[in-house]
Design an enzyme around this catalytic site. Structure first.
Site, PDB file in Angstrom:
ATOM      1  N   GLN A  55      -8.414  11.439   7.465  1.00  0.00           N
ATOM      2  CA  GLN A  55      -8.253  10.057   7.922  1.00  0.00           C
ATOM      3  C   GLN A  55      -7.296   9.317   6.988  1.00  0.00           C
ATOM      4  O   GLN A  55      -6.948   8.171   7.240  1.00  0.00           O
ATOM      5  CB  GLN A  55      -9.608   9.340   7.915  1.00  0.00           C
ATOM      6  CG  GLN A  55     -10.636   9.972   8.826  1.00  0.00           C
ATOM      7  CD  GLN A  55     -12.033   9.451   8.526  1.00  0.00           C
ATOM      8  OE1 GLN A  55     -12.459   8.440   9.070  1.00  0.00           O
ATOM      9  NE2 GLN A  55     -12.751  10.134   7.663  1.00  0.00           N
ATOM     10  N   ASN A 102     -20.046  13.427  -0.991  1.00  0.00           N
ATOM     11  CA  ASN A 102     -19.772  11.994  -1.057  1.00  0.00           C
ATOM     12  C   ASN A 102     -20.498  11.403  -2.257  1.00  0.00           C
ATOM     13  O   ASN A 102     -21.591  11.848  -2.595  1.00  0.00           O
ATOM     14  CB  ASN A 102     -20.243  11.290   0.229  1.00  0.00           C
ATOM     15  CG  ASN A 102     -19.400  10.084   0.567  1.00  0.00           C
ATOM     16  OD1 ASN A 102     -18.213  10.227   0.829  1.00  0.00           O
ATOM     17  ND2 ASN A 102     -19.982   8.915   0.544  1.00  0.00           N
ATOM     18  N   HIS A 149      -5.161   9.547  11.384  1.00  0.00           N
ATOM     19  CA  HIS A 149      -4.830   8.112  11.401  1.00  0.00           C
ATOM     20  C   HIS A 149      -3.374   7.847  11.041  1.00  0.00           C
ATOM     21  O   HIS A 149      -3.027   6.726  10.667  1.00  0.00           O
ATOM     22  CB  HIS A 149      -5.777   7.345  10.462  1.00  0.00           C
ATOM     23  CG  HIS A 149      -7.206   7.335  10.945  1.00  0.00           C
ATOM     24  ND1 HIS A 149      -8.263   6.892  10.177  1.00  0.00           N
ATOM     25  CD2 HIS A 149      -7.735   7.711  12.146  1.00  0.00           C
ATOM     26  CE1 HIS A 149      -9.395   6.998  10.884  1.00  0.00           C
ATOM     27  NE2 HIS A 149      -9.093   7.501  12.070  1.00  0.00           N
ATOM     28  N   VAL A 200      -3.953   8.208   4.977  1.00  0.00           N
ATOM     29  CA  VAL A 200      -2.556   8.036   5.362  1.00  0.00           C
ATOM     30  C   VAL A 200      -1.634   8.212   4.150  1.00  0.00           C
ATOM     31  O   VAL A 200      -0.433   7.964   4.241  1.00  0.00           O
ATOM     32  CB  VAL A 200      -2.352   6.637   6.004  1.00  0.00           C
ATOM     33  CG1 VAL A 200      -3.150   6.513   7.305  1.00  0.00           C
ATOM     34  CG2 VAL A 200      -2.717   5.501   5.041  1.00  0.00           C
ATOM     35  N   ARG A 236       0.828  -1.212   0.000  1.00  0.00           N
ATOM     36  CA  ARG A 236       0.000   0.000   0.000  1.00  0.00           C
ATOM     37  C   ARG A 236       0.863   1.263   0.000  1.00  0.00           C
ATOM     38  O   ARG A 236       0.542   2.253  -0.656  1.00  0.00           O
ATOM     39  CB  ARG A 236      -0.951  -0.006   1.198  1.00  0.00           C
ATOM     40  CG  ARG A 236      -2.083  -1.012   1.041  1.00  0.00           C
ATOM     41  CD  ARG A 236      -3.090  -0.909   2.160  1.00  0.00           C
ATOM     42  NE  ARG A 236      -3.530   0.455   2.369  1.00  0.00           N
ATOM     43  CZ  ARG A 236      -3.827   0.977   3.555  1.00  0.00           C
ATOM     44  NH1 ARG A 236      -3.739   0.253   4.651  1.00  0.00           N
ATOM     45  NH2 ARG A 236      -4.210   2.225   3.656  1.00  0.00           N
ATOM     46  N   CYS A 284      11.564   2.484  20.140  1.00  0.00           N
ATOM     47  CA  CYS A 284      11.671   3.844  20.685  1.00  0.00           C
ATOM     48  C   CYS A 284      10.753   4.843  19.993  1.00  0.00           C
ATOM     49  O   CYS A 284      10.758   6.017  20.337  1.00  0.00           O
ATOM     50  CB  CYS A 284      13.113   4.330  20.589  1.00  0.00           C
ATOM     51  SG  CYS A 284      13.647   4.662  18.901  1.00  0.00           S
ATOM     52  N   GLY A 333     -15.848  12.572   1.227  1.00  0.00           N
ATOM     53  CA  GLY A 333     -15.328  11.266   0.813  1.00  0.00           C
ATOM     54  C   GLY A 333     -15.089  10.305   1.955  1.00  0.00           C
ATOM     55  O   GLY A 333     -14.140   9.528   1.919  1.00  0.00           O
ATOM     56  N   THR A 334     -15.964  10.345   2.942  1.00  0.00           N
ATOM     57  CA  THR A 334     -15.830   9.390   4.053  1.00  0.00           C
ATOM     58  C   THR A 334     -17.179   8.751   4.351  1.00  0.00           C
ATOM     59  O   THR A 334     -18.217   9.414   4.262  1.00  0.00           O
ATOM     60  CB  THR A 334     -15.257  10.059   5.322  1.00  0.00           C
ATOM     61  OG1 THR A 334     -15.288   9.108   6.401  1.00  0.00           O
ATOM     62  CG2 THR A 334     -16.013  11.313   5.729  1.00  0.00           C
TER      63      THR A 334
END
Ligand code: OAD
Length: 261
Positions: A114, A228, A132, A116, A79, A143, A202-203
């Site tokens: 949202q 949408n 996200h 990535v 991805r 770490c 678009g969600t």
């Protein structure tokens, strides 16, 4: 403007945007669909959306990574490379323009995403809050130091972190069961305070806490907009629901608010 496309509320939304002083936009995977990236749930027609092809419980949880880090890393690497190869589309570009226009006149603009994939930043958006996380950055499991791996497939699975011997890298995304980054949540809450126009773009509006922002705005009397392709649980709740592709509707809204350009 593109009212010919049959979106009855475009003019109203453009006028509201033209007046607004503090705008918050929340985006989801739908805005990147026209860049060739798969959505998660999509609409009923989208049989190739990610969560119809893959089981999120075996790929997008800390337990899945602990049980099978190689499979999880291979999937995120696939991805990641797809996101790196993708280009922003007119929906992304329109949001970057809306930010420029609003900030140039002294207004506030915040883009909560949202996604990535970093396509908003690639399109020129600046005030982006990654709710996200990012699939472009990875972090050391030991770490938490972040790194941007080179744009080639990983050679080892999971890839070893450079900082802590024996620790692997993991994608810097939020998995099911994990908290959203505190800094992102604080930035979102600060943006919501004083917001006078909220757009949900678009969600599917089913994943919380992100899906709570539009509901909060509506409950507070802030004018709300949904753009949408398909109806969602918030379509009847927002003031203006625009059932259209983001790549068509957002440039038309920007042109209506700020002129063609
Ligand atoms: P979804 O896949 O749940 O929803 C995408 C929405 O975009 C759907 O309502 C589609 O109808 C719509 N859509 C598709 N193509 C479109 C287009 N060209 N123009 C406009 N709309 C379009 O994606 P998200 O809502 O982003 O979380 O999903 C939310 C979260 O669920 C993701 O961030 C991810 C996932 O599990 C994590 O990974 C933590």
């Amino acid at each position: 403007m593109n009212d010919a496309a049959g979106h009855p509320h475009l003019q109203d939304v453009a006028a509201a945007l033209g007046r607004a002083g503090s705008v918050v936009v929340l985006t989801g995977a739908g805005i990147s669909a026209e860049s060739g990236l798969k959505t998660f749930r999509g609409g009923e027609k989208d049989m190739d959306s990610l969560w119809k092809q893959f089981d999120p419980m075996t790929l997008a949880t800390p337990e899945a990574f602990d049980a099978d880090p190689e499979t999880v890393t291979r999937w995120y690497d696939w991805r990641r490379l797809g996101c790196l190869a993708a280009e922003p589309n007119p929906g992304h570009t329109a949001l970057a323009r809306i930010e420029r226009e609003i900030t140039a006149r002294g207004g506030r603009f915040t883009l909560l995403t949202q996604n990535v994939d970093r396509l908003h930043q690639k399109a020129g958006s600046r005030a982006v809050v990654e709710l996200h996380g990012s699939i472009i950055e990875w972090r050391c499991v030991g770490c938490s130091a972040r790194t941007v791996p080179p744009p080639e497939p990983f050679e080892r699975f999971p890839p070893p972190a450079a900082c802590c011997a024996g620790e692997p890298l993991r994608p810097d995304v939020v998995w099911f069961g994990e908290m959203l980054p505190a800094s992102a949540l604080h930035a979102a809450e600060a943006a919501m305070a004083g917001c006078d126009l909220f757009l949900s773009v678009g969600t599917s509006s089913v994943v919380f806490p992100a899906a709570g922002f539009v509901r909060l705005a509506a409950a507070s009397g802030v004018p709300t907009v949904e753009v949408n392709r398909d109806p969602t649980p918030i379509s009847g709740l927002v003031r203006w629901s625009i059932l259209a592709k983001t790549g068509d509707a957002l440039p038309a809204i920007a042109a209506g608010a700020f002129g063609v350009g």
